[in-house]
Write an enzyme that holds these catalytic residues in place. Structure first.
Site, mmCIF file in Angstrom:
data_model
loop_
_atom_site.group_PDB
_atom_site.id
_atom_site.type_symbol
_atom_site.label_atom_id
_atom_site.label_comp_id
_atom_site.label_asym_id
_atom_site.label_seq_id
_atom_site.Cartn_x
_atom_site.Cartn_y
_atom_site.Cartn_z
ATOM 1 N N LYS A 288 -0.664 -15.343 -50.535
ATOM 2 C CA LYS A 288 -0.181 -16.680 -50.909
ATOM 3 C C LYS A 288 1.246 -16.827 -50.437
ATOM 4 O O LYS A 288 1.972 -15.839 -50.303
ATOM 5 C CB LYS A 288 -0.214 -16.838 -52.433
ATOM 6 C CG LYS A 288 -0.220 -18.284 -52.888
ATOM 7 C CD LYS A 288 -1.609 -18.852 -52.756
ATOM 8 C CE LYS A 288 -1.730 -20.202 -53.366
ATOM 9 N NZ LYS A 288 -3.148 -20.546 -53.584
HETATM 10 N N1 GLU Z 1 -4.991 -22.971 -51.612
HETATM 11 C C1 GLU Z 1 -6.401 -22.858 -51.809
HETATM 12 C C2 GLU Z 1 -6.693 -21.936 -52.970
HETATM 13 O O1 GLU Z 1 -5.878 -21.725 -53.833
HETATM 14 C C3 GLU Z 1 -7.141 -22.477 -50.535
HETATM 15 C C4 GLU Z 1 -6.718 -21.204 -49.915
HETATM 16 C C5 GLU Z 1 -7.330 -20.980 -48.530
HETATM 17 O O2 GLU Z 1 -8.131 -21.794 -48.094
HETATM 18 O O3 GLU Z 1 -6.988 -19.983 -47.927
HETATM 19 O O4 GLU Z 1 -7.795 -21.466 -53.111
#
Ligand code: GLU
Length: 458
Positions: free
Chosen positions: A117
């Site tokens: 993240k």
């Molecule tokens: N931000 C989204 C989540 O928290 C998608 C993450 C992604 O597609 O890599 O799942």
């Protein structure tokens, strides 16, 4: 863009997202008496956490220094995967929590990714588009080779979108000319390697997970969305698409909220009217024919399904006793604290956890990554069909794990007594087994089996 409702924390509950994630993990390990302490330590800590401080020349002529983070939690099951958020409250601990949730989410959804993240502490509401482009480019260039198509792959999250991902791609591509760099980031615009259906994928995944749990009779008197009263917190990508998709299935959306507050109409709200009002005023609040409510009241409304789809730490020790939904489906990451989880479990309100409910986003990110690698573009029906299959399967897997753990609970307790002196677990197994713990156990088992098969290098 997602909104951030401010609800005052009226108890001294610890709302640090990383502490929340650790408690959730500890609870799950209570059901895994034979999981080795070394593996527990390995899974609890992020593999790598980077903080970058970088200057940006802003459009108002000044220079501002921003703080960005990128955390890679695990690469056991595949490259790190996870969104990039822009929000004033972004902290290293929040990003660490979110990265670990991505590991468990990808394992629950059974896509071959680990967890990661990123985030930049900034307020997009006070920045113009050129500032956001400068921030994105500088942040990505600072990360350098800490992201890559086979190591760590960003995607949209709170306050970032396809445009942001286009800048991420362009910056990375400028720094790494000569190869197919499309799979370095997902959630891109359709004509720059994006996938059909990615924008609404998180909401569509929420729809499929909700349908699968309703189908399994989680609520004795409701087996479908038709006629259900639904409350949605958050008017960002997830909230607005959930509104649309649940409406199409015959649900009545009786209340929604954004950072300014909420609106209620027991006969059901109309999305086009809300959007027009929001375009004119900047908020959902004040729409003709609706009653204005606070964000606290919004969460506590009696309804069949409550979908928190804004930020973390919304359902907590202080308001959990007043939640009046039959079912909570987590659209956001980390909206329910561990104390609230226990209160809702005791009150018999099931919570479909974030690491299952909102996995649709990363599932379609995986589809995008596969399409980019193969230089293909699938049609929308194919994306929907494959997403439906994966979300339904993941939901069934979590439900099956919940019944299995429930059944094995006496044996688990016994085993725990034996192993505790050697491998102390911080939490005893909770009763009843929540869907969150079941999802965690499923995910930990999947990651552990790969970690053991691969072995610890060298
Ligand atoms: N931000 C989204 C989540 O928290 C998608 C993450 C992604 O597609 O890599 O799942």
């Amino acid at each position: 863009m997602s909104e951030s409702p401010e609800i005052p924390n009226t108890t001294d509950e610890d709302l640090n997202p990383y502490h929340m994630a650790q408690t959730q993990f500890d609870r799950a390990t209570g059901y895994l008496p034979h999981l080795k302490t070394g593996l527990i330590d390995f899974f609890k800590r992020p593999r790598r956490a980077i903080t970058v401080e970088f200057p940006v020349l802003t459009e108002d002529g000044g220079v501002r220094v921003f703080t960005g983070h990128r955390v890679l939690h695990s690469r056991v099951r595949g490259p790190g995967k996870g969104g990039l958020r822009y929000h004033p409250d972004v902290t290293a601990d929040e990003v660490r929590a979110l990265a670990s949730w991505m590991t468990w989410k990808c394992a629950v959804a059974d896509v071959p990714f680990g967890g990661a993240k990123g985030g930049v502490a900034c307020n997009p509401k006070e920045l113009d588009e050129a500032d956001l482009r400068h921030i994105t480019r500088r942040y990505i260039s600072e990360l350098g080779d800490f992201i890559g198509p086979h190591t760590d792959i960003p995607a949209p999250d709170v306050n970032t979108n396809a445009q942001t991902m286009a800048w991420v791609y362009d910056t990375y591509d400028a720094l790494h000319p000569g190869s197919n760099n499309l799979p370095v980031v997902t959630g891109k615009p359709l004509d720059i390697g994006g996938s059909q259906g990615r924008e609404e994928a998180t909401a569509r995944g929420i729809l499929y997970a909700t349908q699968a749990v309703l189908d399994s009779q989680i609520l004795p008197e409701r087996s479908s969305l038709a006629g259900a009263d639904v409350v949605i917190q958050g008017w960002g990508n997830v909230g607005t698409h959930v509104f649309e998709l649940f409406r199409e299935e015959g649900a009545r959306i009786i209340a929604v909220g954004d950072s300014q507050g909420g609106i209620l109409n027991k006969e059901g709200l109309d999305k086009a009217e809300i959007e027009e009002h929001r375009r004119d005023t900047g908020t959902v609040v004040g729409l003709n024919g609706t009653i204005t409510i606070t964000n606290e009241q919004l969460l506590e409304l009696p309804c069949d399904i409550l979908v928190p789809a804004a930020l973390g730490g919304q359902i907590r020790r202080d308001n959990a006793p007043r939640i009046s939904a039959e079912l909570v489906v987590e659209g956001a990451n980390g909206p329910t604290t561990p104390s609230a989880d226990s209160i809702l479990a005791e009150r018999g309100i099931p919570v479909v956890p974030d690491i299952l409910a909102n996995a649709g986003g990363v599932v379609v990110s995986y589809f995008e990554w596969v399409q980019n690698t193969e230089n293909e573009q699938w049609d929308l029906e194919e994306v929907h069909r494959k997403l439906h299959l994966r979300m339904t399967r993941a939901t069934h897997d979590v439900l099956a794990k919940q019944s299995e753990l429930q059944q094995r609970l006496p044996a688990i307790r016994e085993a725990l007594e034996e192993t505790r002196s050697k491998h102390p677990v911080p939490e005893v197994p909770h009763q009843p087994v929540t869907l969150r713990s079941a999802a965690y156990v499923l995910a930990i088992e999947r990651v552990a089996s790969v970690a053991l098969a691969r072995g610890i290098w060298p």
